[in-house]
Scaffold this motif. Structure first.
Motif, short mmCIF file in Angstrom:
data_model
loop_
_atom_site.label_atom_id
_atom_site.label_comp_id
_atom_site.label_asym_id
_atom_site.label_seq_id
_atom_site.Cartn_x
_atom_site.Cartn_y
_atom_site.Cartn_z
N ILE A 164 -6.26 -7.89 3.36
CA ILE A 164 -5.14 -9.15 4.63
C ILE A 164 -5.29 -9.99 4.49
CG2 ILE A 164 -4.86 -8.26 6.69
CD1 ILE A 164 -5.24 -5.41 6.02
N THR A 165 -4.36 -10.83 5.79
CA THR A 165 -4.51 -12.53 5.36
C THR A 165 -4.81 -11.93 6.84
OG1 THR A 165 -3.36 -13.00 3.21
CG2 THR A 165 -3.97 -14.60 5.42
N VAL A 193 -4.38 11.47 7.33
CA VAL A 193 -4.51 10.04 7.23
C VAL A 193 -5.42 9.30 5.81
CG1 VAL A 193 -7.22 11.02 7.21
CG2 VAL A 193 -6.82 8.80 8.43
N THR A 194 -4.79 8.25 5.25
CA THR A 194 -5.45 7.69 4.74
C THR A 194 -6.12 6.64 4.30
OG1 THR A 194 -3.49 5.81 4.83
CG2 THR A 194 -2.55 8.18 4.56
N VAL A 195 -6.54 6.22 3.51
CA VAL A 195 -7.89 5.30 3.34
C VAL A 195 -7.48 3.42 3.87
CG1 VAL A 195 -9.19 5.79 1.75
CG2 VAL A 195 -7.39 4.47 1.15
N PHE A 196 -6.00 3.67 4.17
CA PHE A 196 -4.96 2.13 4.83
C PHE A 196 -5.25 2.49 6.29
CE2 PHE A 196 -3.26 3.37 -0.02
CZ PHE A 196 -4.08 2.23 -0.08
N ASP A 197 -5.15 3.81 6.83
CA ASP A 197 -5.24 3.45 8.14
C ASP A 197 -6.29 3.09 8.90
OD1 ASP A 197 -2.80 5.73 8.84
OD2 ASP A 197 -3.71 6.36 7.63
N ARG A 198 -7.53 3.77 8.27
CA ARG A 198 -8.51 2.90 8.12
C ARG A 198 -8.72 1.44 7.85
NH1 ARG A 198 -10.22 8.34 5.93
NH2 ARG A 198 -10.63 9.96 7.14
N GLN A 199 -8.50 1.14 6.83
CA GLN A 199 -8.95 -0.23 6.55
C GLN A 199 -8.19 -0.94 7.20
OE1 GLN A 199 -11.12 -1.52 4.19
NE2 GLN A 199 -10.13 -3.84 5.02
N VAL A 200 -7.06 -0.59 7.95
CA VAL A 200 -6.12 -1.40 8.54
C VAL A 200 -6.93 -1.79 10.52
CG1 VAL A 200 -3.76 -1.91 9.83
CG2 VAL A 200 -4.10 -1.71 7.38
N PHE A 212 4.74 7.07 5.60
CA PHE A 212 4.05 6.40 4.81
C PHE A 212 3.60 7.35 3.71
CE2 PHE A 212 -0.25 4.76 3.91
CZ PHE A 212 -0.06 2.73 3.78
N ALA A 213 2.34 7.90 3.86
CA ALA A 213 1.98 8.81 2.47
C ALA A 213 2.95 9.05 2.13
CB ALA A 213 1.25 10.30 2.82
N ALA A 214 4.22 9.49 2.01
CA ALA A 214 5.13 9.65 1.86
C ALA A 214 5.90 8.35 0.48
CB ALA A 214 6.16 10.43 2.43
N GLY A 215 5.47 7.68 0.57
CA GLY A 215 6.11 6.57 0.49
C GLY A 215 7.83 6.25 1.06
N ASP A 216 7.69 7.04 2.18
CA ASP A 216 9.27 5.88 2.88
C ASP A 216 8.80 5.32 3.86
OD1 ASP A 216 11.72 7.71 4.15
OD2 ASP A 216 10.51 6.82 5.75
N ALA A 275 1.17 -1.57 -0.28
CA ALA A 275 -0.19 -0.20 -0.01
C ALA A 275 0.74 1.27 -0.28
CB ALA A 275 -1.04 -0.04 1.08
N ARG A 276 2.09 0.98 1.11
CA ARG A 276 3.39 2.27 0.76
C ARG A 276 3.75 3.12 -0.78
NH1 ARG A 276 8.47 2.10 -0.11
NH2 ARG A 276 8.31 0.42 -0.45
N LEU A 277 3.21 1.71 -1.88
CA LEU A 277 3.47 2.19 -2.73
C LEU A 277 2.07 3.00 -3.87
CD1 LEU A 277 5.87 -0.59 -3.89
CD2 LEU A 277 6.60 1.41 -3.05
N ARG A 278 1.67 2.87 -2.86
CA ARG A 278 0.07 3.70 -4.14
C ARG A 278 -0.80 4.25 -2.98
NH1 ARG A 278 -3.99 -0.41 -2.73
NH2 ARG A 278 -3.18 -2.17 -1.61
#
Length: 328
Positions: free
Chosen positions: A113-114, A68-75, A144-148, A51-54
């Protein structure tokens, strides 16, 4: 010195079988809780690496310092389902969704996510409302949002209001720092190292990971902010701001750096990492009790300071004293 120098035998990595009819003692229960936190955090790692790459655009919560990203909420949603499946009736305090009562049930809508192994011993699964999870789905969202790569998932486990286990997984580094009530480990590619924060004995030899002053400190208390920052800059060999406080505390527990100092922190920023620092022999100071409101429910805790085992850091005491008046 980094704790990676000495390998140790792996701790117990599987849950105690349900066929074992004996009643678990408190140490075994806490280890089961630690394995739950470890399993849930690890389960989200592969998803976050990709997800870091997209990420795309991040939303803002309070201001541009707090994305905050959609991935924060999904995780966080996935973690709530995993932890609820482990212990139905437990509760969770998360950065994105606040306090939740976890009902349990089969996890769904995981977006790839498994799920982890849920076969914990019935004594641990029956703890219900005695357990509270404190979760940061992505500590270091700006990175994370910056791809780091410097970000991770942080889970603290409280039993009857006391933190007894924690896990912090740094997916892009392949490292998991976790522990139960009495012992903790750094886990790297199947190898294990006992947490040990011992390193420099003086602040002049130590690196400080610091999140002081914040923009709020500079705006509201400029004199104290500049004075406190001057004390820290002059006292430590180097001051760094890596962007993920929970991870910094975990690194401190592994013998990296020397100290952490932060203001305007929330429970999910520090509870897991602080537990790991204590397991490593280090010390942690909170300016307010961690079980006091509003901090316990997600409010701001003015100051947290942590030091490696044996480190003398008078600069942290001086900076804390400068802030006592403004944070009183």
């Amino acid at each position: 010195m980094p704790c990676e120098g000495v390998r140790v035998q792996p701790p117990r990595l599987s849950f105690i079988s349900e066929d074992d009819q004996r009643v678990l003692d408190s140490s075994e229960l806490c280890h089961e809780l630690a394995l739950m936190a470890r399993g849930a955090a690890l389960a989200c790692g592969p998803y976050l690496r990709q997800a870091r790459l997209r990420v795309g655009e991040a939303e803002l919560k309070v201001d541009h310092h707090d994305p905050v990203t959609v991935f924060d909420r999904q995780v966080e949603s996935a973690l709530a389902q995993f932890l609820g499946r482990f212990i139905p009736g437990s509760s969770m305090l998360g950065e994105e969704h606040g306090v939740q009562l976890l009902a349990g049930g089969q996890p769904r809508d995981l977006d790839g996510i498994t799920a982890p192994d849920f076969n914990a011993h019935v004594d641990a699964r029956s703890l219900a409302s005695r357990v509270r999870w404190v979760v940061d789905p992505i500590d270091g969202t700006s990175n994370f949002a910056a791809g780091d790569e410097y970000f991770g998932t942080s889970i603290a486990v409280q039993l009857d209001g006391v933190t007894v286990a924690a896990a912090i997984h740094i997916p892009c580094y392949g490292r998991t720092i976790w522990g139960a009530r009495e012992r903790g480990w750094l886990e790297v590619e199947g190898e294990f190292f006992a947490l040990d924060s011992a390193g420099p004995s003086s602040q002049a030899e130590a690196t400080l990971f610091s999140y002081f002053p914040t923009s709020r400190d500079l705006k509201n208390y400029p004199q104290q902010a500049f004075s406190g920052f001057k004390v820290l800059l002059e006292g430590f060999r180097a001051v760094r701001r890596p962007g993920a406080c929970a991870l910094d505390l975990a690194r401190l527990a592994c013998g990296h750096g020397g100290a952490v100092f932060a203001t305007q922190v929330k429970p999910w920023d520090v509870l897991a990492g602080a537990h790991l620092v204590r397991l490593s022999g280090g010390e942690v100071f909170h300016s307010v009790p961690t079980d006091a409101e509003p901090f316990r429910s997600g409010g701001v805790g003015p100051v947290v300071a942590a030091t490696a085992a044996g480190l003398k850091a008078p600069a942290l005491e001086q900076a804390s004293q400068l802030l006592e008046v403004v944070y009183a």
